[in-house]
Write an enzyme that holds these catalytic residues in place. Structure first.
Site, PDB file in Angstrom:
ATOM      1  N   GLY A 239       0.747  -1.248   0.000  1.00 31.04           N
ATOM      2  CA  GLY A 239       0.000   0.000   0.000  1.00 31.04           C
ATOM      3  C   GLY A 239       0.773   1.292   0.000  1.00 31.04           C
ATOM      4  N   ARG A 314      -6.653   3.580 -15.301  1.00 36.96           N
ATOM      5  CA  ARG A 314      -6.601   4.324 -14.040  1.00 36.96           C
ATOM      6  C   ARG A 314      -7.168   5.749 -14.131  1.00 36.96           C
ATOM      7  NH1 ARG A 314      -2.661   5.585 -11.590  1.00 36.96           N
ATOM      8  NH2 ARG A 314      -3.483   5.195  -9.534  1.00 36.96           N
ATOM      9  N   CYS A 346     -14.920   4.918 -27.838  1.00 39.91           N
ATOM     10  CA  CYS A 346     -16.159   5.684 -27.963  1.00 39.91           C
ATOM     11  C   CYS A 346     -16.821   5.933 -26.618  1.00 39.91           C
ATOM     12  CB  CYS A 346     -17.106   4.957 -28.902  1.00 39.91           C
ATOM     13  SG  CYS A 346     -16.303   4.590 -30.454  1.00 39.91           S
ATOM     14  N   TYR A 375      -0.881  -1.668 -12.039  1.00 42.11           N
ATOM     15  CA  TYR A 375      -2.304  -1.558 -12.352  1.00 42.11           C
ATOM     16  C   TYR A 375      -2.511  -0.922 -13.734  1.00 42.11           C
ATOM     17  CZ  TYR A 375      -2.123  -2.584  -7.429  1.00 42.11           C
ATOM     18  OH  TYR A 375      -1.819  -3.170  -6.226  1.00 42.11           O
TER      19      TYR A 375
HETATM   20  C1  LIG Z   1      -3.512  -4.812  -3.578  1.00 46.50           C
HETATM   21  C2  LIG Z   1      -2.894  -5.497  -2.440  1.00 46.50           C
HETATM   22  C3  LIG Z   1      -1.535  -5.320  -2.166  1.00 46.50           C
HETATM   23  C4  LIG Z   1      -0.637  -4.398  -2.942  1.00 46.50           C
HETATM   24  O1  LIG Z   1      -0.984  -3.069  -2.788  1.00 46.50           O
HETATM   25  P1  LIG Z   1      -0.023  -1.928  -3.411  1.00 46.50           P
HETATM   26  O2  LIG Z   1      -0.744  -0.669  -3.145  1.00 46.50           O
HETATM   27  O3  LIG Z   1       0.116  -2.204  -4.856  1.00 46.50           O
HETATM   28  O4  LIG Z   1       1.268  -1.999  -2.683  1.00 46.50           O
HETATM   29  C5  LIG Z   1      -0.993  -6.053  -1.121  1.00 46.50           C
HETATM   30  N1  LIG Z   1      -1.749  -6.902  -0.376  1.00 46.50           N
HETATM   31  C6  LIG Z   1      -3.056  -7.079  -0.612  1.00 46.50           C
HETATM   32  C7  LIG Z   1      -3.830  -8.033   0.226  1.00 46.50           C
HETATM   33  C8  LIG Z   1      -3.680  -6.390  -1.638  1.00 46.50           C
HETATM   34  O5  LIG Z   1      -4.977  -6.558  -1.859  1.00 46.50           O
END
Ligand SMILES: *Cc1c(COP(=O)(O)O)cnc(C)c1O
Length: 421
Positions: A239, A314, A346, A375
């Site tokens: 994250g 995105r 479109c 992504y």
């Molecule tokens: C999406 C996800 C990640 C990776 O998140 P990033 O923002 O790309 O680092 C890690 N663990 C879980 C369980 C996820 O769903």
């Protein structure tokens, strides 16, 4: 830092000119830098040293098997969220003991696949899943190592579609019910509880939500241990956010994130896992496209490019910003002019940027969308029967197509007309 820089006025990926790749592969295409992927992976391993740790790359952010092989060969683990991703990790040569299985909807078939093929742990997200996994494991005569994903109810302060750690989200079990759920898990014959899992969202640009979540995990570790559970491993999720707009964003660095982990959970003697996706892959990839037309509209100019929302969703899905740069470096003194950068699909949603200030561009010019490694290709579709675009990996002076553009024959041959029609 990444390895997409201008040399002699031309954008390069490491030692290869983007225009040379475009001439060989055709546009649009994704281009990844091996040096950047490697560097980002090492930032995390260094940030967690000397704690015992495993950095599990979140495959869902960029799942090409060549990329997984590159990271797997460096020692990375993999975080998978489907049987398909599990197969990708194995196809890249990553052993089961370095694969963790996340996700709210694992099917029994996926559980069997991972239990027979080898798995480090399942990150279990609900009681029904826990019971199903125990049954499957017992039927195979094995024991499934698990962590349970807890929902710490913290606000990740990110886009609502990618926030996962609030109590109203579908993920994990409420942390307040953890004692009860861990007690049930410990009593199930097919499971071995080894730790705790948490993941609060994606593209976090502050450390404070992580701190809140990890402090709760530390408390929970002590509580569960006092209740007789062996908590050896903490999976702290992914994250960490990246700078999408280089000019004005500075999200926290992996070193600061590592220090935070040490401060919050470092004294528990647990092995630490993290599951970064975007920070490893995001700025390691660009999407290269060329200008089809410059259309002078009423009061605004449109740059109609050959990439579209089906290739990089995105901007239309999350309102996300991607820096756009010309492949030929503009002269320093050149005046910028505002363009709406759009694809050929479109839908008005097929807009990458509105009133973006760019050096003047003409038909045939190449542009690059930066920060498109995560992504990007994984969320692409063939909407409008636009073929999935190729992926190219660069390492030093080498480049290779790591996923080819399908032909229209291949695309059409997937459809079948029933005999009775
Ligand atoms: C999406 C996800 C990640 C990776 O998140 P990033 O923002 O790309 O680092 C890690 N663990 C879980 C369980 C996820 O769903």
């Amino acid at each position: 830092m990444d390895h997409f820089l201008y040399h002699n006025g031309l954008l390069h990926a490491e030692g290869v000119a983007i225009a040379d790749i475009a001439a060989t592969v055709g546009t649009p295409f994704y281009c990844y830098s091996a040096a950047t992927l490697t560097r980002h992976y090492h930032l995390f391993t260094e940030a967690l040293t000397p704690m015992p740790h495993l950095v599990c790359f979140a495959i869902k952010s960029l799942s090409n098997v060549a990329v997984l092989k590159l990271l797997g060969d460096l020692g990375a683990g993999m975080d998978v969220v489907s049987g398909g991703e599990y197969r990708r990790a194995r196809a890249a040569g990553v052993p089961g003991e370095r694969i963790v299985f996340s996700g709210v909807g694992k099917t029994r078939e996926e559980m069997r696949l991972a239990l027979t093929g080898g798995i480090r742990q399942f990150n279990v997200e609900s009681e029904p899943e826990m019971r199903a996994l125990s049954e499957v494991a017992v039927s195979l005569g094995v024991v499934a190592p698990i962590t349970i994903r807890v929902n710490p109810d913290v606000d990740a302060k990110t886009h609502e579609k990618i926030a996962t750690g609030k109590s109203e989200n579908k993920f994990g079990i409420p942390i307040a019910r953890a004692s009860e759920v861990y007690a049930e898990a410990a009593a199930l014959p097919g499971l071995r509880v080894i730790g705790i899992d948490v993941h609060i969202g994606s593209q976090l640009t502050e450390l404070e939500p992580f701190e809140q979540a990890y402090l709760k995990v530390a408390d929970l570790t002590r509580r569960l241990r006092s209740e007789g559970h062996s908590i050896e491993r903490l999976d702290l999720g992914g994250g960490l956010g990246i700078p999408y707009a280089r000019s004005n964003e500075a999200p926290p660095l992996p070193t600061d994130y590592g220090a935070l982990i040490k401060r919050t959970v470092g004294d528990l003697g647990c092995e630490i896992e993290i599951e970064p996706g975007r920070l490893i892959s995001g700025n390691a990839g660009i999407l290269v496209s060329s200008v089809i037309y410059v259309k002078n509209g009423e009061g605004r100019d449109f740059l109609i490019v050959d990439a579209a929302m089906n290739d990089l969703v995105r901007p239309s899905m999350y309102g996300a910003h991607h820096d756009i740069v010309p492949v030929v470096e503009p002269a320093v003194a050149q005046d910028l002019q505002p363009y709406d950068v759009v694809g050929p699909v479109c839908e008005t949603g097929d807009t990458f940027a509105k009133q973006r200030a760019l050096a003047p561009l003409a038909e045939g010019d190449l542009i690059a969308f930066r920060s498109a490694g995560a992504y990007g290709s994984v969320m692409a579709s063939e909407y409008n029967t636009r073929p999935l675009i190729p992926e190219v990996l660069v390492k030093g002076d080498h480049f290779a197509v790591i996923r080819a553009r399908p032909t229209f024959d291949e695309i059409l041959s997937r459809d079948t007309i029933p005999a009775w029609l």
